[in-house]
Design an enzyme around this catalytic site. Sequence first.
Site, PDB file in Angstrom:
ATOM      1  N   SER A  48     -49.681  82.526  55.369  1.00  0.00           N
ATOM      2  CA  SER A  48     -48.516  82.471  55.253  1.00  0.00           C
ATOM      3  C   SER A  48     -48.303  81.139  54.884  1.00  0.00           C
ATOM      4  O   SER A  48     -48.000  80.990  53.197  1.00  0.00           O
ATOM      5  CB  SER A  48     -48.859  81.422  56.692  1.00  0.00           C
ATOM      6  OG  SER A  48     -47.291  81.917  57.020  1.00  0.00           O
ATOM      7  N   ASP A  92     -44.585  92.669  58.505  1.00  0.00           N
ATOM      8  CA  ASP A  92     -44.398  91.059  58.650  1.00  0.00           C
ATOM      9  C   ASP A  92     -43.398  90.841  58.044  1.00  0.00           C
ATOM     10  O   ASP A  92     -42.939  91.004  57.301  1.00  0.00           O
ATOM     11  CB  ASP A  92     -45.814  90.214  57.288  1.00  0.00           C
ATOM     12  CG  ASP A  92     -45.183  88.750  57.935  1.00  0.00           C
ATOM     13  OD1 ASP A  92     -44.690  88.189  58.536  1.00  0.00           O
ATOM     14  OD2 ASP A  92     -46.270  87.884  57.170  1.00  0.00           O
ATOM     15  N   HIS A 133     -48.700  89.801  60.036  1.00  0.00           N
ATOM     16  CA  HIS A 133     -48.883  88.514  59.590  1.00  0.00           C
ATOM     17  C   HIS A 133     -50.416  88.223  59.282  1.00  0.00           C
ATOM     18  O   HIS A 133     -50.883  87.961  60.115  1.00  0.00           O
ATOM     19  CB  HIS A 133     -48.579  87.129  60.122  1.00  0.00           C
ATOM     20  CG  HIS A 133     -48.093  85.765  59.415  1.00  0.00           C
ATOM     21  ND1 HIS A 133     -47.126  86.099  58.232  1.00  0.00           N
ATOM     22  CD2 HIS A 133     -47.764  84.596  59.594  1.00  0.00           C
ATOM     23  CE1 HIS A 133     -47.142  85.030  57.622  1.00  0.00           C
ATOM     24  NE2 HIS A 133     -47.315  83.945  58.289  1.00  0.00           N
TER      25      HIS A 133
END
Lengths: 426, 426
Positions: free
Chosen positions: A129, A364, A389
């Site tokens: 991320s 995601d 994710h």
Amino acid sequence: RKESFKVDHFGFDVNLTFKQRYLVANQYWKKENGVILFYTGNEGDITWFCKNTGFMWDVAEELKAMLVFAEHRYYGESLPFGNLSFTDSKHLNYLTSEQALADFAILIESLKKNIPGARNSPVIAIGGSYGGMLAAWFRMKYPHIVIGALAASAPIWQFMDLVPCGKFFEIVTNDFKEVAPTVQKPSRWISEAFHLCNPLRSQTDIIVLKSWLAETWVNLAMVDYPYSSDFLMPLPAWPIKEVCKYLTDPNESDKVLIQNLSQAVNIYYNYSGEANCLNTSQTATSNLGIQGWSYQACTEMVMPICTTGISDMFEPQEWDFAAYSDQCFLEWGVRPRPLWIPTVFGGKNISSHSNIIFSNGALDPWYAGGVNENITDNLVSIVIPDGAHHLDLRARNIDDPQSVLFARAKEVEYMKKWIEQFNGHH
Amino acid sequence: RKESFKVDHFGFDVNLTFKQRYLVANQYWKKENGVILFYTGNEGDITWFCKNTGFMWDVAEELKAMLVFAEHRYYGESLPFGNLSFTDSKHLNYLTSEQALADFAILIESLKKNIPGARNSPVIAIGGSYGGMLAAWFRMKYPHIVIGALAASAPIWQFMDLVPCGKFFEIVTNDFKEVAPTVQKPSRWISEAFHLCNPLRSQTDIIVLKSWLAETWVNLAMVDYPYSSDFLMPLPAWPIKEVCKYLTDPNESDKVLIQNLSQAVNIYYNYSGEANCLNTSQTATSNLGIQGWSYQACTEMVMPICTTGISDMFEPQEWDFAAYSDQCFLEWGVRPRPLWIPTVFGGKNISSHSNIIFSNGALDPWYAGGVNENITDNLVSIVIPDGAHHLDLRARNIDDPQSVLFARAKEVEYMKKWIEQFNGHH
């Protein structure tokens, strides 16, 4: 462990220091110059990221690696000004990605100097991320410090107009469509009160409720993992499928629809069954630093996102930078600089860099802003079709789909190649 | 021309802007996406660098190039806080190489947007001395913005212990030895008063006089050009040879030695014959920003230099960082960070970068801290044996030695290759 760092790496007037936290695991480490896997901490408590990055633990033995997890300044216990860190724009002035990267660079130099046998160890950056963006940017800006980077679910192109702003919510929509084709515009169903800790009192509360719901669908898309997990929330396997069990018939009465919706949302917010009511001010684990990220989103991390109501299941909402900027000024006393991240980190022009893996799960929503095609032989993309994710960063699990096993194997293969290259030169 | 820039690119609390000056020449430019040669301004007035970088003018036609000369913040007319810019460490806080590089990046993006036909122009960074360091670092940190860099006489390794601190003054010594082998330890001759604007009054004044003399020899080594020039001072061709005509016999009486020395120094300080006396507080053109550089040397640009009195003609002086740091604190209220530049720009570990030419003249003391061997196929060194400080950047001259003509030809060849590569990709 903690280490002292300059609060400001890019100026000399403020000569304060703060303690940055980092975690070290070296039971598998090959003492003489074995590799160091360095987690570039993102917007939260580093112990939580450490627990949710089982991949690094799973490969430590094979790579004979030391693991280091570095906490990002202004998160967890690494607060430059303690409780005052978030009081105003003056105290927040040192919360930027560049400062965080400089912290990481100096930490690695310090570890190499102080850990016997680590002096010439190659270092690989790993993150997911925002932490994945940091890992990629770290390799771009400090290639003398890390020999490569694994950037998992890193939406480095979710800036300016580098990708269409609508793609993000289209992915969320698709995730729901796939398991329940009849789900349509759930936000339409929400026209009156809902089962909440704080009852709705005004039009504003309804706007808040709606955006809380939208965020819930986004979060579900992010953590739609193939097994029961506890990342943003404790959840069952494939949670979107569970949620959609309650959202089958849009032709029910409003009242029934709201009841169904409430049950659906409960899967996300109350799978443990311990919550007495739902709180619209929190949508994920408190291990994430909401304040810090809100400030970062209002300064450097301006990621345009929009909905059309046509190609997605949400109410149409254009990307309105002026309103966004005003809101930021109101909240933090700062104005965002939406052009800065592409200027400093290259936008789509990154082909002169090397040794970065961009991995993305197609489920995601952040896939939308990711690098999903190889750029060069050593700037490569790995797409995990049934991954949410950064599924690849999670510990191996019996229910892992084949695609993530393949991705992880590829990642290890690249890392071994980088290490060989490095050893060949030294 | 001038353009507004953020005073602080790396923080959001200070939202001030300042006007940065830059010069543009586009009479030779090929309108549709022709190359832009971008001078990364260093510690002085940009018009002066513009006049002393004839090389760019000489190649503009052949390369059909637009020339841009960007002034470095805190120099010339680009003062972020006007007259207050140097008042204290608070106002000086934004004088760093990183801020300057960010200015350059944003300026180039703005030029490309605003100059019709420049949108997809490749840009090459060119600079000499500290400007050469900036050119190299610019390519390292912003490879998406410049396709390559010519870093002339850029001592990027004159930091920490990357090179021996004594080499610098050995080169100065050699420059004198070559033309006058009997010159020895001139500083020994200076034991009493000298012909000066302000007569010596104390032991401190004598220390100042000595270091002024040492700096004079250094400057002479830097500008020992093969033709009459006016860079740091108006000077004859091969000025060291002229100076040494007065320094032939070390066995004369002290009085005669001082007289000879005075005449020698006059070649440097008063070749024009217009000075009535010599001022020990200035050793070069006032186009250089002494204050700004003094601050930079006290923060990021810590370049260890020492003398032994054995391998050089100077009084022995060790590199004493503690004393240096104390002096900086006294003068500017800041402490230098000697490790930072190698941490942020890679020290000797720069092989993953590309398209940088490091050119160095072997007569130039800054050769000591330069890159004088090829690192990779596209990170190359050009040594000019009879060149002083960035002779290659000067306008062509009938008295140019063969070696500098060869260097310039090579430089143009590399630049053409970069442009071809760039055009091949676009």
